[in-house]
Design an enzyme around this catalytic site. Sequence first.
Site, PDB file in Angstrom:
ATOM      1  CE1 TYR A 121      -0.320   3.474   4.533  1.00  0.00           C
ATOM      2  CE2 TYR A 121      -0.267   2.512   6.724  1.00  0.00           C
ATOM      3  CZ  TYR A 121       0.344   2.776   5.520  1.00  0.00           C
ATOM      4  OH  TYR A 121       1.626   2.328   5.291  1.00  0.00           O
ATOM      5  CB  ILE A 153      -0.986   0.024   1.190  1.00  0.00           C
ATOM      6  CG1 ILE A 153      -0.290  -0.200   2.526  1.00  0.00           C
ATOM      7  CG2 ILE A 153      -2.059  -1.008   1.004  1.00  0.00           C
ATOM      8  CD1 ILE A 153      -1.216  -0.076   3.725  1.00  0.00           C
ATOM      9  CD  GLU A 154       3.675   3.648   3.241  1.00  0.00           C
ATOM     10  OE1 GLU A 154       4.041   4.570   2.491  1.00  0.00           O
ATOM     11  OE2 GLU A 154       3.121   3.859   4.332  1.00  0.00           O
ATOM     12  CB  SER A 155       6.137   1.780  -2.802  1.00  0.00           C
ATOM     13  OG  SER A 155       6.426   0.427  -2.440  1.00  0.00           O
TER      14      SER A 155
END
Length: 434
Positions: free
Chosen positions: A257, A153-155
């Site tokens: 998130y 989910i970050e990158s």
Amino acid sequence: MNKKIKFFAVALLLAGHCAAHAQDSGSDNEISVTDGKGNKEVIEFPEAMGYELDSLMNLYMAKTYLDEDEDCRMKDINPVFDKEVYVDRLSRIPAIIEMPYNDVVQKFIDRYSGRLRHSVSYMLGACNFYMPIFEEALEAYDLPLELRYLPVIESALNPTAVSRVGATGLWQFMLPTGKQYGLEVNSLVDERRDPIKSSYAAAQYLRDLYKVFGDWTLVIAAYNCGPEQVNKAIRRSDGERDYWKIYPYLPKETRGYVPAFIAANYIMTYYCDHNICPMSTRLPAKTDTLMLSRNVHLEQIAAVCGIGMEELRALNPAYRRDIIPGATEPSCLRLPQTEVGKFIDNEDSIYNYKADELFARRIEVEVSKSVPASTKKRSTASRRRRSRTRYITIKNGQTLSHIAKRYGTTVSRLKRLNGLKGSSIRAGKRLRVR
């Protein structure tokens, strides 16, 4: 209607029905959820969920080692399941971190299994490159292994990702946090882009956040928005320390998130049930590292050893300008294992190749102490022009005609020197008279 066309239209309709559960009505960067009372809430989703598949597939590792699974059947049909199925599946994920179900989590599962299903195929294939690194780092700090999906989910597993606010790499470190956890960042080096070093820094940061909050869901939220924002939400909710109770007080993106994290764990576990096929992966050749104590440009290595620049950059992503600054401090060079011997055998040739051109920055320079005659003449003329320039401050009752007569010039010249269109002037203003 032609029978063949009619059959094709029905097939498309059925496929659309099967996928309908996965298609949310949100825009490209947000999701809307309606609660039981009919209240609508708009939630931002993590930036990486908006990355285009084309950009991910243009990465060196993807272009070189990933292929779409040609045998995948029904790859564009996403089945519909009852709520109880999702609840049951989430409960069966072997995890320490809570994986509860709610409508927000469902929206993120729908996004991954629907609009982002081809990106999920990419990430499932790319897991073969990165998951062993993530798991080793998490194990080193005795952390829950389900945290390995944070970079999803970050990158979106893009090691060169840079967010709109400057967070960089697989784990999306901001500059101050990266430096705080020992990642070197300067004009030549950015270790936030190094998969191994950034993974160990991320594991250490997650461990420290757990020491502060003692709850993994709050840790995940703090990883996204920072511990200060989570503490602020706790204070505003009268000391509640349950993520779902402080949820309304968190920044918009952080509200999405944790649901995105739960959805990522779900989709990376149950992708088969949604007809998502991982891209087939050819594991890259084994690599080895050398410690260098001299500066070297990747172009020097490419030319002498016959290795492609794209491959060298992919293996050494921390070097921002293709320069390994070994002269500053011993620096790591990663090469295909088969090329290490070639580098050692040709080291002098590598360092000497186009060295004057690639390292043109001067170490020592002489300061010129004399000025050429032509420059002196120009400088003297310029000083004379400046010395002839004169300004006055206009006094009450003065007119352009009066000033022109006093300083031996004309009204039209005064207008030209001062950019005036009319003849009116005001006391107290500066006026150029020559």
